[in-house]
Design a protein around this motif. Structure first.
Motif, mmCIF file in Angstrom:
data_model
loop_
_atom_site.group_PDB
_atom_site.id
_atom_site.type_symbol
_atom_site.label_atom_id
_atom_site.label_comp_id
_atom_site.label_asym_id
_atom_site.label_seq_id
_atom_site.Cartn_x
_atom_site.Cartn_y
_atom_site.Cartn_z
ATOM 1 N N PRO A 14 2.504 1.602 -3.808
ATOM 2 C CA PRO A 14 1.149 2.417 -4.495
ATOM 3 C C PRO A 14 0.775 3.283 -3.446
ATOM 4 O O PRO A 14 1.308 3.759 -2.471
ATOM 5 C CB PRO A 14 0.502 1.233 -4.400
ATOM 6 N N GLY A 15 -0.431 3.958 -3.752
ATOM 7 C CA GLY A 15 -0.867 4.998 -3.045
ATOM 8 C C GLY A 15 -1.182 4.623 -1.577
ATOM 9 O O GLY A 15 -1.243 5.472 -0.888
ATOM 10 N N GLU A 16 -1.545 3.385 -1.362
ATOM 11 C CA GLU A 16 -1.745 2.913 0.083
ATOM 12 C C GLU A 16 -0.654 3.441 0.725
ATOM 13 O O GLU A 16 -0.782 3.586 2.136
ATOM 14 C CB GLU A 16 -2.160 1.479 -0.048
ATOM 15 N N CYS A 17 0.609 2.960 0.310
ATOM 16 C CA CYS A 17 1.712 3.058 1.004
ATOM 17 C C CYS A 17 2.034 4.726 1.418
ATOM 18 O O CYS A 17 2.367 5.174 2.413
ATOM 19 C CB CYS A 17 3.007 2.882 0.381
ATOM 20 N N GLY A 76 -3.935 -3.782 7.126
ATOM 21 C CA GLY A 76 -5.303 -3.295 7.092
ATOM 22 C C GLY A 76 -5.598 -3.195 5.599
ATOM 23 O O GLY A 76 -4.960 -3.598 4.749
ATOM 24 N N ASN A 77 -7.027 -3.216 5.521
ATOM 25 C CA ASN A 77 -7.470 -2.938 4.151
ATOM 26 C C ASN A 77 -7.132 -1.571 3.365
ATOM 27 O O ASN A 77 -7.073 -0.652 3.982
ATOM 28 C CB ASN A 77 -9.108 -3.123 4.412
ATOM 29 N N SER A 78 -7.114 -1.716 2.219
ATOM 30 C CA SER A 78 -6.930 -0.596 1.326
ATOM 31 C C SER A 78 -7.949 0.588 1.512
ATOM 32 O O SER A 78 -9.040 0.194 1.491
ATOM 33 C CB SER A 78 -6.878 -0.971 -0.222
ATOM 34 N N PRO A 79 -7.396 1.770 1.975
ATOM 35 C CA PRO A 79 -8.263 2.853 2.028
ATOM 36 C C PRO A 79 -8.986 3.381 0.743
ATOM 37 O O PRO A 79 -10.059 4.061 0.738
ATOM 38 C CB PRO A 79 -7.723 3.840 2.739
ATOM 39 N N PHE A 80 -8.279 2.537 -0.356
ATOM 40 C CA PHE A 80 -8.894 3.162 -1.797
ATOM 41 C C PHE A 80 -9.415 2.425 -2.637
ATOM 42 O O PHE A 80 -10.146 2.351 -3.455
ATOM 43 C CB PHE A 80 -7.554 3.682 -2.401
ATOM 44 N N ARG A 81 -9.098 0.856 -2.152
ATOM 45 C CA ARG A 81 -9.414 -0.371 -3.059
ATOM 46 C C ARG A 81 -10.150 -1.320 -2.087
ATOM 47 O O ARG A 81 -9.296 -2.284 -1.907
ATOM 48 C CB ARG A 81 -8.372 -0.956 -3.925
ATOM 49 N N PRO A 82 -11.244 -1.154 -1.845
ATOM 50 C CA PRO A 82 -11.764 -2.185 -0.407
ATOM 51 C C PRO A 82 -11.838 -3.675 -0.829
ATOM 52 O O PRO A 82 -11.663 -4.530 0.059
ATOM 53 C CB PRO A 82 -13.354 -1.751 -0.509
ATOM 54 N N ARG A 83 -11.761 -3.868 -2.196
ATOM 55 C CA ARG A 83 -11.826 -5.385 -2.764
ATOM 56 C C ARG A 83 -10.470 -5.969 -2.645
ATOM 57 O O ARG A 83 -10.337 -6.985 -3.128
ATOM 58 C CB ARG A 83 -12.747 -5.597 -4.042
ATOM 59 N N HIS A 84 -9.386 -4.958 -2.658
ATOM 60 C CA HIS A 84 -7.910 -5.514 -2.918
ATOM 61 C C HIS A 84 -7.538 -6.297 -1.768
ATOM 62 O O HIS A 84 -7.927 -6.215 -0.485
ATOM 63 C CB HIS A 84 -7.040 -4.205 -2.532
ATOM 64 N N ASN A 88 -1.089 -6.425 3.896
ATOM 65 C CA ASN A 88 0.091 -5.725 4.513
ATOM 66 C C ASN A 88 0.663 -4.806 3.674
ATOM 67 O O ASN A 88 1.075 -4.972 2.347
ATOM 68 C CB ASN A 88 1.157 -7.076 4.623
ATOM 69 N N TRP A 89 1.076 -3.665 3.975
ATOM 70 C CA TRP A 89 1.573 -2.308 3.252
ATOM 71 C C TRP A 89 2.879 -2.081 4.242
ATOM 72 O O TRP A 89 3.089 -1.939 5.514
ATOM 73 C CB TRP A 89 0.758 -1.430 3.175
ATOM 74 N N GLY A 199 -4.655 -1.514 11.241
ATOM 75 C CA GLY A 199 -6.102 -0.959 11.480
ATOM 76 C C GLY A 199 -5.888 0.810 11.264
ATOM 77 O O GLY A 199 -5.075 1.241 11.386
ATOM 78 N N VAL A 200 -7.297 1.271 11.056
ATOM 79 C CA VAL A 200 -7.122 2.685 10.917
ATOM 80 C C VAL A 200 -6.782 3.425 11.947
ATOM 81 O O VAL A 200 -6.355 4.576 11.911
ATOM 82 C CB VAL A 200 -8.457 3.161 10.309
#
Length: 205
Positions: A14-17, A76-84, A88-89, A199-200
């Motif tokens: 997905p976009g996170e990757c 880390g948390n998804s940079p696009f979907r905070p509630r996801h 692990n990506w 992390g970021v």
């Protein structure tokens, strides 16, 4: 001077990757510089790009690449979907195939066309005709390179992209007889990771 070219890919992730791919290219550049290696991003680090090419040159570049080829995990948390809920990506890193290692890719079969670059990149991209489209006429495979300032450099990268397209096409053909694209991405996730960042700030674990 010795050179290796890394291909960083989000696969079918997905976009996170894809976001991880762009950031990982920057992380690798810093790591290369810390080892006195030269690192050049051959394509614009667009966070929407599914893959990027990274040139590493200098003594020790082969060892640098060997330590990074394989599956990379980012936590880390998804940079696009905070509630996801996913933390692990995964992205894949491989050595880009050399055009010389692709027998089907004959120079006489490639048609090069100078075109005007488009998209972000400032005045240079908007006002020059240094971009190159390379088409492998027997198969119709076509790629564009527009990141470099000279046609010569873009032509070299376009040929490299064609070699990569041949390799991906071969793998896709082999995989289609066994599994679908979703399963290919699952294979990437199940692969033994060679590095893990968190992390970021992409801290190496």
């Amino acid at each position: 001077m010795r050179e290796v070219i890394l291909h960083i890919s989000a696969g079918q992730g997905p976009g996170e990757c894809r976001w991880v791919v762009a950031n990982l290219a920057r992380v690798f550049a810093k790591e290369a510089n810390s080892q006195r290696l030269q690192c050049e991003l051959l394509e614009q680090a667009d966070e929407k790009a599914a893959s990027l090419l990274l040139s590493i040159t200098g003594d020790g570049c082969e060892n640098f690449a060997a330590e990074r080829v394989g599956t990379i995990r980012w936590i880390g948390n998804s940079p696009f979907r905070p509630r996801h809920k996913r933390k692990n990506w995964y992205v894949g890193v491989g050595l880009a195939p050399s055009p010389g290692d692709t027998p089907q890719l004959k120079e006489g079969d490639i048609k090069y066309q100078a075109i005007r670059a488009s998209g972000p990149g400032g005045q240079h991209v908007n006002k020059t005709d240094s971009a190159v489209r390379a088409t492998h006429e027997p198969t119709g495979l076509s790629v564009v390179s527009q990141e470099q300032r000279s046609q010569f450099a873009n032509k070299k990268i376009a040929r490299l992209k064609l070699a990569l397209a041949f390799e991906e096409r071969r793998k896709s053909g082999e995989a289609s007889a066994k599994t679908d694209l979703w399963e290919q991405n699952r294979d990437l996730e199940r692969g033994n990771e060679v590095r893990c960042y968190e992390g970021v700030k992409f801290v190496l674990r």
